[in-house]
Every structure is written in C-alpha cells, then in structure tokens.
Write a protein that holds these residues in place. Structure first.
Motif, PDB file in Angstrom:
ATOM      1  N   UNK A  30     -26.096   9.474 -34.609  1.00 21.75           N
ATOM      2  CA  UNK A  30     -24.969   8.947 -33.816  1.00 21.75           C
ATOM      3  C   UNK A  30     -25.181   8.596 -32.321  1.00 21.75           C
ATOM      4  N   UNK A  31     -25.057   7.426 -31.971  1.00 24.29           N
ATOM      5  CA  UNK A  31     -25.509   7.055 -30.704  1.00 24.29           C
ATOM      6  C   UNK A  31     -24.255   6.279 -29.816  1.00 24.29           C
ATOM      7  N   UNK A  32     -24.033   6.547 -28.514  1.00 27.68           N
ATOM      8  CA  UNK A  32     -23.101   5.890 -27.806  1.00 27.68           C
ATOM      9  C   UNK A  32     -23.563   5.523 -26.432  1.00 27.68           C
ATOM     10  N   UNK A  33     -22.881   4.483 -26.211  1.00 27.68           N
ATOM     11  CA  UNK A  33     -23.382   3.873 -24.989  1.00 27.68           C
ATOM     12  C   UNK A  33     -22.189   3.206 -24.082  1.00 27.68           C
ATOM     13  N   UNK A  34     -22.383   3.280 -22.782  1.00 28.07           N
ATOM     14  CA  UNK A  34     -21.359   2.745 -22.072  1.00 28.07           C
ATOM     15  C   UNK A  34     -22.024   2.114 -20.715  1.00 28.07           C
ATOM     16  N   UNK A  35     -21.589   0.991 -20.172  1.00 23.12           N
ATOM     17  CA  UNK A  35     -22.003   0.463 -19.203  1.00 23.12           C
ATOM     18  C   UNK A  35     -22.196   1.228 -17.972  1.00 23.12           C
ATOM     19  N   UNK A  36     -21.233   2.229 -17.735  1.00 21.10           N
ATOM     20  CA  UNK A  36     -20.993   3.232 -16.683  1.00 21.10           C
ATOM     21  C   UNK A  36     -22.248   4.182 -16.845  1.00 21.10           C
ATOM     22  N   UNK A  37     -22.746   4.418 -17.977  1.00 20.27           N
ATOM     23  CA  UNK A  37     -23.955   5.485 -18.279  1.00 20.27           C
ATOM     24  C   UNK A  37     -25.287   5.143 -17.748  1.00 20.27           C
ATOM     25  N   UNK A  38     -25.357   3.750 -17.711  1.00 15.41           N
ATOM     26  CA  UNK A  38     -26.808   3.195 -17.268  1.00 15.41           C
ATOM     27  C   UNK A  38     -26.948   3.360 -15.707  1.00 15.41           C
ATOM     28  N   UNK A  39     -28.097   3.916 -15.332  1.00 13.85           N
ATOM     29  CA  UNK A  39     -28.336   4.025 -13.808  1.00 13.85           C
ATOM     30  C   UNK A  39     -28.790   2.503 -13.209  1.00 13.85           C
ATOM     31  N   UNK A  40     -29.350   1.881 -14.090  1.00 14.37           N
ATOM     32  CA  UNK A  40     -30.003   0.584 -13.663  1.00 14.37           C
ATOM     33  C   UNK A  40     -29.041  -0.338 -13.513  1.00 14.37           C
ATOM     34  N   UNK A  90     -13.470  -2.167 -20.462  1.00 14.32           N
ATOM     35  CA  UNK A  90     -13.781  -2.174 -18.972  1.00 14.32           C
ATOM     36  C   UNK A  90     -15.346  -1.556 -18.776  1.00 14.32           C
ATOM     37  N   UNK A  91     -15.655  -1.144 -17.658  1.00  9.68           N
ATOM     38  CA  UNK A  91     -17.125  -0.472 -17.320  1.00  9.68           C
ATOM     39  C   UNK A  91     -17.167   0.734 -18.022  1.00  9.68           C
ATOM     40  N   UNK A  92     -16.163   1.600 -18.584  1.00  7.06           N
ATOM     41  CA  UNK A  92     -16.326   2.768 -19.038  1.00  7.06           C
ATOM     42  C   UNK A  92     -15.822   2.830 -20.437  1.00  7.06           C
ATOM     43  N   UNK A  93     -15.627   1.378 -21.295  1.00  6.95           N
ATOM     44  CA  UNK A  93     -15.802   1.638 -22.483  1.00  6.95           C
ATOM     45  C   UNK A  93     -16.808   1.709 -23.365  1.00  6.95           C
ATOM     46  N   UNK A 106     -12.342   0.831 -25.990  1.00  8.01           N
ATOM     47  CA  UNK A 106     -12.077   0.868 -24.643  1.00  8.01           C
ATOM     48  C   UNK A 106     -12.059   2.113 -24.046  1.00  8.01           C
ATOM     49  N   UNK A 107     -11.961   2.339 -22.588  1.00  6.68           N
ATOM     50  CA  UNK A 107     -11.855   3.329 -21.895  1.00  6.68           C
ATOM     51  C   UNK A 107     -10.783   4.329 -22.574  1.00  6.68           C
ATOM     52  N   UNK A 110      -9.146   2.920 -27.227  1.00 10.41           N
ATOM     53  CA  UNK A 110      -8.191   1.804 -28.145  1.00 10.41           C
ATOM     54  C   UNK A 110      -9.253   0.923 -28.755  1.00 10.41           C
ATOM     55  N   UNK A 111      -9.353   0.705 -30.132  1.00 11.22           N
ATOM     56  CA  UNK A 111     -10.241  -0.045 -30.807  1.00 11.22           C
ATOM     57  C   UNK A 111     -10.472  -1.414 -30.304  1.00 11.22           C
ATOM     58  N   UNK A 112     -11.592  -1.873 -30.188  1.00 11.38           N
ATOM     59  CA  UNK A 112     -11.869  -3.255 -29.713  1.00 11.38           C
ATOM     60  C   UNK A 112     -12.399  -4.199 -30.787  1.00 11.38           C
ATOM     61  N   UNK A 113     -13.606  -3.826 -31.464  1.00 11.29           N
ATOM     62  CA  UNK A 113     -14.294  -4.615 -32.342  1.00 11.29           C
ATOM     63  C   UNK A 113     -15.204  -3.815 -33.106  1.00 11.29           C
ATOM     64  N   UNK A 114     -15.516  -4.146 -34.320  1.00 11.83           N
ATOM     65  CA  UNK A 114     -16.470  -3.327 -34.957  1.00 11.83           C
ATOM     66  C   UNK A 114     -17.229  -4.207 -36.114  1.00 11.83           C
TER      67      UNK A 114
END
Ligand SMILES: *[C@@H]1O[C@H](CO)[C@@H](O)[C@H](O)[C@H]1NC(C)=O
Ligand SMILES: *[C@@H]1O[C@H](CO)[C@@H](O)[C@H](O)[C@H]1NC(C)=O
Ligand SMILES: *[C@@H]1O[C@H](CO)[C@@H](O)[C@H](O)[C@H]1NC(C)=O
Ligand SMILES: *[C@@H]1O[C@H](CO)[C@@H](O)[C@H](O)[C@H]1NC(C)=O
Ligand SMILES: *[C@@H]1O[C@H](CO)[C@@H](O)[C@H](O)[C@H]1NC(C)=O
Ligand SMILES: *[C@@H]1O[C@H](CO)[C@@H](O)[C@H](O)[C@H]1NC(C)=O
Ligand SMILES: *[C@@H]1O[C@H](CO)[C@@H](O)[C@H](O)[C@H]1NC(C)=O
Ligand SMILES: *[C@@H]1O[C@H](CO)[C@@H](O)[C@H](O)[C@H]1NC(C)=O
Ligand SMILES: *[C@@H]1O[C@H](CO)[C@@H](O)[C@H](O)[C@H]1NC(C)=O
Length: 870
Positions: A30-40, A90-93, A106-107, A110-114
């Motif tokens: 189970x993996x999860x990622x968001x833009x927010x979480x990446x330092x670079x 958004x950046x925290x989706x 999304x943040x 709410x469901x956006x795509x799968x």
C-alpha cells in the motif's frame, strides 16, 4: 499455492527494499504519494531503470492549483502522459496504490480518478524505461498500462491503434482535453477540430503511401513515423526522420501535430502551414504569414475588431451588428427565436477557410443569394464561403474558426459572416461564459428546418442505408406512399411513379426473354418491343436486397422522375410477386465498351469528345440537378449507352441502393476488378460524388486510348524507344505491359499528349483536345477526393468555359504504385482478371478468401523507391 504466494511476497518485499535504496522502478501496495510530501518539490516518486522517465504528482509550469499524476521525460521535462487530465487535484491531493489499482483523491478525500477494475490483484506498479506505467500482477503479468490510454503524446515503443485518438491539451498548464484530435483511421492519420478535418498525413509532402492495406496502428521509432497494417508487417504510410534515439510525437496545444527528437529539436509539424490550423487566430481571426519570419500573424478582418484582448475573438466593428449563436452550442437558444433580420458581412478578397479543402459544398451551381438563403434558414450556419466561378456554396456551421489570408490564390472565393442586425441581446464575446439555460433542442431543429441540402442528404442517406426498420418511417414521412408491408404491392400510389407493367405484358414484349442484350450486377437486360412498336430494354432484376420491395417503390419513383438528355429514361416497371423488372428506353448502338474496345469500326475522335461531354453532363445533373444528390457508384463504359440519333446516355443510376449488403460488396468487387474503383472504396473514407468523378476520369482515359486501362498492351509504343533521353519509364516493364493511367501521367509530365491517343485513329485527332481530355482525366483521378474537381467544373473545363486545372502530381503518385503492381502481377503470368484483383488486394482479401497463395502475394514497394526522392 499458499507457500508460493508467501515466497513471492517475501521476494517482492526484499526487492522493494533494494529498489528504495537504489532506484525506484517499482512501487508496491500500500503506497501513497502527494506532491506535498516530496522535499524536492518535483513530486516524483518513481523513476525508470535508467532514469529516462519519472512519474510525479506535477503542476505544469509551476502553477499552484492544478496537479496531475504524470509520466515525464526527464531530460526534456516533457509530460508524455497524465492520468487525471480532466480532474486535477490540489497540492495536497493524493495518489494511492492498492491491490485494486491506482486511486487519485483530492485533499478533502473526494474521488478524482482511478484505473479500471483489475482482473486480479495488483502486486506492483512499474515505470518502464520506455515510459510506460504498468500495473503488474504477482506473476509480472500486465494488468493495465498507460501506453494503452494515451493522452496527447506517443513515445517510441507505444502503438496508437486504429480508431483511437490523441487529444490536445487546453494549454501548457491546463492539461484537460482540448478541441484538437489526431485520429487514426483505416487509411490515414488525420487531424480534426470539432469534427472537421484539417490535415491528413497522407497529403503531407514528407509522407509516402506504400500500401492500400488497412491501417492498424501508428508508431514512431528511431528512424521515423509509420502507419502499420497486417500486424505490423506492412508499412502503409511512412515519414522518414533523422536517426534519433529519443523521439516523441505530440498533438500540441496549438493544434499542430509535432514530432520532436532529442534535446527538444523539432523534426516535423503538421500542418506545415500554421494558418491551416482551424482556431489559430481564434474566432474569425485573420491569419497571415509574416513576410520575414514566416510565422503566422493574427489580426481581425476589416469591418471587425477584437472583442477583448483576453479572448482574441473578432466581432463586427459596427456595434449594430452581432454574431448569431449556432443552435448546436450549449448557449441559450434565445437567439433562434430572435426576429432580428439577418445580414452578411463581406470578408475581403484573397481569403480562404481550412474546411473548404476537406468538405464538399452543400450546393453547386447556385448563385450567391441562394447560398446566403441556405445559411439564413439554417440556425447552425454562421457564415458561407462561395466559389464565384463554380457557384459552389460552402457553409460554416457550429463554430467559426480562423480565416486564412491568401493574396496569391483563390481570388475567386467570397466569404461572408452571418450577422444579426440590431443591438446584441447579450455579449457572446466570452467563450467560457456558459451561463443561461441550456436547451437541448438541436436535433429537432436540424431535422425540421428546411435546412441545408447536406443535412437532408445525410439524413436520407442514413435512413436508406439502415433500410431495415426505418424505411417504413421514411415512407410515412415522404407522404402519400402506401406500400403494404405484407409484400403485396397492388394498393400503392406514389406521385410521379412511371408506368406499371404486368409481367405478362413484358413477357410478350420480350418474346419470353429471348434477346439478351446485356447483364450486370443487377440482372440481365433483354430487348423488347411494346405493342405500340417502341423498342425497350427490359432489365430483369435478380439481386434485390432483402428489404427491396419497399425501397424499390421509393427508388423507382425517384429514378422515374429524372429527365435529362444524357440519362437513360426509365419508362416503367413491374413489381409482381418475385418478378422485378425495369423498362428503359432502348439505345440501339449498345454500350460504349463494345464500340470502343470491340473489333468494329473505330470510334472517331469527334464522337469520343461528344461522349465525354455527354457523360459529364449526365453525371453533373445527377450530382447537382436533382432534388436529391444521386451518386452513381458504377460509372464505366458498360453503363454508357449509345444511340444512332441521340447523344450518349448513362444507365443504371440510382440502382445501387436497391442491392442487398452482400450484393453490394459483390458489386464493389466487380467494380474493383475493372479499375474504375476510386481508392476511397478500399478504405473507410466516405463515398461521395467525387467517387464518381474518379471513375469518370478513368473512362476519359479509355476514351482517349481506345483500350482498357488495365489490359495488357500488345501494340508496341513508339515512345518506348526514346527512353534513352527521358529516363526509364516505370509504366512499361519492357514487355508492353502498361498501366495506362500511369503512362498518361508520365506523358503529361513530358508534355507529349499525342502519344496517348488511340493508334487506330491514325492521327485523326485534335492535339489540343487530347491534351484537354488527359488533363481533365488526371485531375479527376487525384487520390485525394477533395482535390478532384466536381462534375460541374469538369463540364465547364470540357466545354472550355472555365480554365483547365493543372493535375497535382503529388496526388497522382499512387498511380506509380498501382502501375508497378500491375506490371509485376502481369509478369508472374497471372490472367488479366487476377491482375485486376491484385491491384485491389484488400477488396479481394476482405471479401473472397481465395487465391492468397504465395505467388500472388505482392511485396510492396514504396512509392519513394518508384518515383525517386521527392
Ligand atoms: C494493503 O492494505 C490492505 C487493506 O488495508 C490489506 O488488506 C493488505 O494486506 C495490504 N497489503 C500489503 C501488501 O500490505
Ligand atoms: C540503461 O543504460 C545502460 C547503460 O547506459 C544500457 O546498457 C541499458 O540498455 C539501459 N537500459 C535500458 C532498459 O534502456
Ligand atoms: C490513501 O492513503 C492514505 C495514507 O495511507 C490514507 O490516509 C488515505 O485514506 C488513502 N486514500 C484512499 C482513498 O484510500
Ligand atoms: C518480476 O520482474 C522483476 C524485475 O524484472 C523480477 O525481479 C521478478 O523476479 C519477477 N517476478 C516474477 C514472479 O517473475
Ligand atoms: C522503424 O520502423 C521501420 C518500419 O518498420 C523499420 O523499417 C525501421 O528499421 C525501424 N527503425 C528502427 C531503428 O528500428
Ligand atoms: C501479431 O504479431 C505478434 C508479435 O509480433 C504476435 O504475437 C501475434 O500473434 C500476431 N497476431 C496475429 C493475428 O498474427
Ligand atoms: C451538434 O449536435 C449533435 C447532436 O446533438 C452532436 O452530435 C454534435 O456533436 C454537435 N456538433 C457540434 C459541433 O457541437
Ligand atoms: C420562442 O418563441 C415562442 C413563441 O414566440 C415561445 O413559445 C418559445 O418559448 C420561445 N423559445 C425560446 C427558446 O425562447
Ligand atoms: C463573380 O463572377 C462574375 C462573373 O462570373 C463577375 O461578374 C462578378 O463580378 C463576380 N463577383 C464578385 C463579387 O467578384
């Protein structure tokens, strides 16, 4: 099984560990990622093995509101795929990978795509070195891959299959689906804007068409861009590009299809002329080429000005005129009810419109006011383009695109923008304004309005095509027709129906069908004599479609009402039980093929010219003179009849609709075997009046030469000796095997038209007329239907009323290909009938699975090789 799973899990877990440290080619549930979480701050969480591509939650152009799950080419920072293009987050989706696939939320959750439902649990997500994002099952089987769901780009290794498409993005920072589309059809790759074609790969000067097989997919590799058929074994169209290890092909936000190599170098853009991009200068914007840079420059036509700086759309400068809203848009329909008078704002000379190259006029041979009336009556019409010399009327519907400024050509075009007089009730300047109620009435409006011939024709054509259940409805709509459904035809009355004969009457007239004078796709023709001594030709139809009875009534009423001096007159019919007969006027010299190719006295030149003109006039009448456009579909010498005291007449028009589907494919094959078949019959392109124009061109060539285009020549040509100076003639393979249309093209290129004339005439020809016929014929057989003249123009050219067009060699190069195949087929000693079949292998293959033995298999030769580099 359980232990195997355990084994696999432990392996994959240890792998996960390894890859997390080195490179992350895989991620696992189970993996999860968001833009927010990446330092670079690039949002990247997955890299292909060598780092060529990465996957990221990315915000194009650094804007802060729209984030997408993207596959990015690292070196060029190009997005090659996006998952949620129409549903940004958004950046925290977040993106979650679970055993059920990829989910984007999304943040606020709410469901956006799968990804779609998977057939087995996902064990890993992998980004391959080609840039493919792949969901794998526990055995490394592919469950889902991004390559099969392209957005606007393909990369090397990716296939774009037939009937799929790329859609441009709206802009460089908003990746949502835009208005431009690159579609792969069975014969081509085409660009479209709101359903209107504006470019075809096959027409591009850099592309070569190699084969007529059906296209299966488009792909790019290190050496070029290709359309493949036959499971990748045949190249249909190819475009060679410089050798490059990296390459992407993208439908750009601008509407141009762009191929780029390494380091973003632009290798190709289609259409090359950017003013041909439909919305390049927004609505009614005028596009012209900057004299120095050559890049397009936008302005508003005179009498127009910019609606606002933001949109770039042009509106009438005089505020008392407003632009109507097409009834097919999502705007409020209040405009349709508006009683504002319609007027037309004239555009300057030297303008053009992209669609005029790919669509047909809705009417030919009408005057300007009739063309404007057509538009005024049609609520979806926003303007017209009118060809002043030919009287062709083109309408612009639903959306007005940009206008092309052309000082050099087409000064004959007149363009008009439809306007409403009186202050605008609302502003239509802003395209994004979709306020107001959206009323769903367009279809009804389209059908009920006494609208353009085109729509009516389409509707009719559609109904007739689906002749099963709908035919009944059609007849009710047509009025006083009462064809009984049970098959008894005694009670019907159709206005204008020709005389009805009893079967016995015709039996007696033909002396029990004694004298056979012809046979064809529909049945056999007999000579007959009516009690009043008039001679008739009685066609006994054997191949009637399943639902033929009802259509028969309709079609006969239509055919019976067509009267033209160059069309064979239908005098009557008989429909009794299983007997279907048509009674035509009798033409005492029989069909053109007997006179032209037979052993009798040679047909003199003057008469050939008259036959050509008569046939052209007859066809022009079928296409434009009748209430409903009639496409003959089977123009050939067998269907051109001669009489001692009257001009040549065309027979069998209007009949193709009466055939059953099986019969019509047979019919097509028959046509194919004779070489009058236009290339579009073999592809899924639309059959139009231009299809008849092609066949007419082929007949013209036969009239000039006095022999069949596809026969083996036995006479030796005087010109075959002077090849030394003029180079190798590819139409003749040294044994007198000539595909005549190709020979005609070559003689046209050399300017030696007289070499084409029938030798039996021994010079009793007019060299000017030979040239004229050959040039008209070559224009008629252009591969691209839109480049063929219409029959009205053909008549004009033959009569000398309008100047001769110049044949476009780039649309005739396919003849070299046909010619080569013909020569090869002839050399391996096939009978002439099979040569013809081999000229149309696809028609044959798809219909009759015969004779595909190895010796009839033809190896395709690129037109480039035949014609040399262009
Ligand atoms: C992922 O989570 C689901 C439900 O939370 C769980 O059933 C499954 O075992 C987890 N998978 C892994 C590989 O941890
Ligand atoms: C990755 O790069 C290495 C060395 O540059 C090369 O040998 C290898 O083929 C590449 N792998 C892929 C999948 O392209
Ligand atoms: C995605 O994963 C995060 C962290 O594991 C979790 O909080 C969130 O509920 C998940 N979202 C969905 C839709 O499963
Ligand atoms: C799946 O592929 C990876 C990498 O190619 C490999 O290491 C692994 O052993 C494969 N697993 C199976 C079950 O084949
Ligand atoms: C690209 O595809 C064409 C057509 O199949 C082929 O001839 C060519 O060799 C390919 N180029 C490379 C580098 O594979
Ligand atoms: C098409 O080619 C692929 C590999 O090139 C092969 O696996 C597949 O069986 C072929 N399909 C047909 C219908 O020949
Ligand atoms: C016009 O309306 C028809 C039917 O509602 C629709 O299929 C078509 O796409 C519309 N065309 C345009 C250009 O909006
Ligand atoms: C059009 O006008 C008619 C009568 O004038 C009215 O009943 C109808 O509602 C109007 N339609 C629209 C869309 O305004
Ligand atoms: C259209 O052509 C006719 C002659 O064919 C000419 O008299 C007329 O001026 C032309 N109209 C325009 C607007 O150019």
């Amino acid at each position: 099984m359980g232990s195997l799973l355990f084994f696999f899990l432990s392996i994959s877990l240890s792998c996960a560990f390894v890859y997390c440290l080195s490179s992350s080619e895989f991620i696992y549930p189970n993996y999860s990622a968001s833009h927010f979480r990446f330092i670079d701050s690039s949002g990247s969480f997955l890299f292909s093995r060598n780092g060529t591509f990465k996957a990221a939650l990315f915000n194009p152009r650094g804007q802060q509101t729209k984030f997408y799950l993207c596959v990015i080419h690292v070196a060029s920072n190009t997005i090659v795929w996006s998952a949620n293009r129409d549903e940004p987050i958004s950046s925290s989706g977040q993106m979650n990978l679970t055993f059920r696939g990829i989910y984007i939320t999304d943040e606020d959750g709410s469901f956006k795509w799968s990804t779609p439902q998977l057939r087995s649990p996902a064990a890993a997500l992998r980004l391959t070195e080609m840039g493919n994002l792949v969901l794998l099952d526990q055995f490394n089987g592919t469950l889902w891959e991004s390559f099969q769901h392209p957005t606007d780009t393909i990369v090397i290794g990716q296939y774009l299959p037939v009937e799929t498409a790329l859609f441009s993005a709206v802009s460089d920072y908003d990746l949502s689906t835009g208005d431009y589309k690159l579609a792969i059809t069975a014969s081509d790759a085409i660009l479209q804007w709101r359903g209107l074609t504006y470019w075809k790969l096959s027409m591009d000067t850099k592309a070569y068409t190699n084969s007529n097989h059906a296209v299966e997919y488009m792909a790019i590799n290190q050496t070029g861009l290709f359309l493949f058929g036959r499971n990748g074994s045949v190249v249909i169209i190819q475009m060679n590009l410089p050798q490059s290890d990296f390459r992407i092909a993208k439908l750009d936000v601008s509407g141009q299809f762009i191929v780029r190599g390494a380091a973003q170098t632009r290798e190709f853009g289609g259409p090359a002329d950017e003013c041909r991009i439909p919305f390049i200068c927004r609505k009614i914007g005028l596009c012209s080429d900057d004299a120095t840079s050559g890049s397009p420059v936008c302005s508003c036509p005179s009498n127009f000005h910019l609606a606002s700086q933001n949109t770039g759309d042009c509106v009438p400068a005089d505020a008392s005129y407003s632009l109507p809203v097409s009834c097919n848009t999502t705007y409020s329909s209040s405009q349709i009810n508006s009683s504002s008078p319609v007027s037309y704002l004239r555009l300057n000379y030297g303008i053009d419109y992209f669609a005029n190259y790919f669509t047909s006029p809705v009417k030919y041979g009408v005057d300007l006011s009739a063309c404007q009336d057509l538009c005024s009556e049609d609520c979806s019409c926003l303007g017209i383009f009118y060809g002043n010399s030919s009287g062709s009327c083109y309408v612009v519907e639903y959306e007005f695109g940009s206008i092309i400024s052309r000082t050099t050509s087409h000064n004959d075009w007149l363009g008009f923008v439809k306007t409403l007089v009186g202050a605008a009730t609302r502003s239509f300047d802003d395209d994004n304004d979709i306020g107001g109620p959206t009323v769903q009435f367009p279809l009804i409006a389209l059908v009920l309005l006494p609208c353009t011939g085109l729509i009516l024709l389409l509707a009719l054509g559609f109904l007739l095509w689906k002749r099963s259940r709908v035919s009944k409805t059609l007849m009710i709509k047509l009025g006083s027709l009462t064809c009984p459904s049970s098959g008894e035809l005694d009670a019907f009355s159709i206005p204008g129906l020709p005389k009805r004969f009893e079967f016995e009457e015709l039996e007696a007239a033909t002396d029990n069908f004694q004298t056979k004078i012809g046979s064809g796709g529909f049945g056999t023709v007999y000579k007959g004599r009516l009690p009043d001594e008039t001679l008739v030709a009685v066609k006994r139809i054997t191949n009637l479609g399943v639902h033929g009875k009802r259509d028969f009534c309709n079609e006969i009423a239509i055919i019976g009402n067509i009267h033209h001096v160059n069309l064979v007159k239908l005098k009557g019919f008989c429909a009794q039980g299983r007997q279907w007969l048509l009674v035509y006027e009798y033409m005492n010299r029989g069909s053109l093929d007997c006179t032209l190719f037979g052993g009798g006295p040679v047909l003199e030149w003057k008469e050939r010219v008259e036959i050509a003109l008569g046939t052209a006039r007859g066809l022009a009448y079928l296409h434009t003179g009748c209430e409903r456009k009639i496409i003959h579909c089977d123009v050939k010498p067998e269907n051109i009849l001669l009489h001692a005291n009257s001009p040549a007449k065309i027979s069998d028009f209007g009949l193709s609709k009466l055939l059953s589907p099986e019969q019509s494919s047979l019919f097509t094959t028959m046509r194919g075997t004779r070489g009058y078949l236009a290339p579009e019959w073999l592809t899924s392109s639309a059959i139009s009046d231009k299809t008849d124009v092609y066949s007419f061109g082929m007949v013209l060539l036969e009239l000039v030469s006095g022999r069949k285009n596809c026969s083996i020549r036995t006479q030796s040509r005087s010109t075959s000796d002077d090849n030394s100076g003029g180079g190798h003639s590819s139409s003749s393979s040294g044994q007198g095997l000539v595909y005549f249309p190709l020979f005609a093209l070559e003689m046209h290129e050399r300017g030696s038209y007289l070499d084409l004339a029938d030798l039996r005439l021994e010079g009793r020809v007019s060299s000017e007329e030979v040239e004229k016929l050959v040039r008209v014929a070559l224009c008629c057989v252009h591969e691209e239907p839109s480049l063929r003249p219409n029959m009205v123009s053909v008549v004009g050219m033959l009569e000398g009323e309008i100047p001769l067009s110049r044949p476009r060699v780039e649309s005739l190069n396919f003849l070299r290909f046909y010619g080569r195949r013909f020569a090869e087929a002839s050399m391996i000693g096939e009978a002439s009938a099979q040569n013809d079949v081999m000229l149309y292998p696809q028609a044959n293959a798809s219909r009759t699975k015969t004779k595909s033995g190895s010796n009839t298999y033809f190896s395709y030769i690129s037109s480039q090789q035949i014609s040399g580099p262009r």
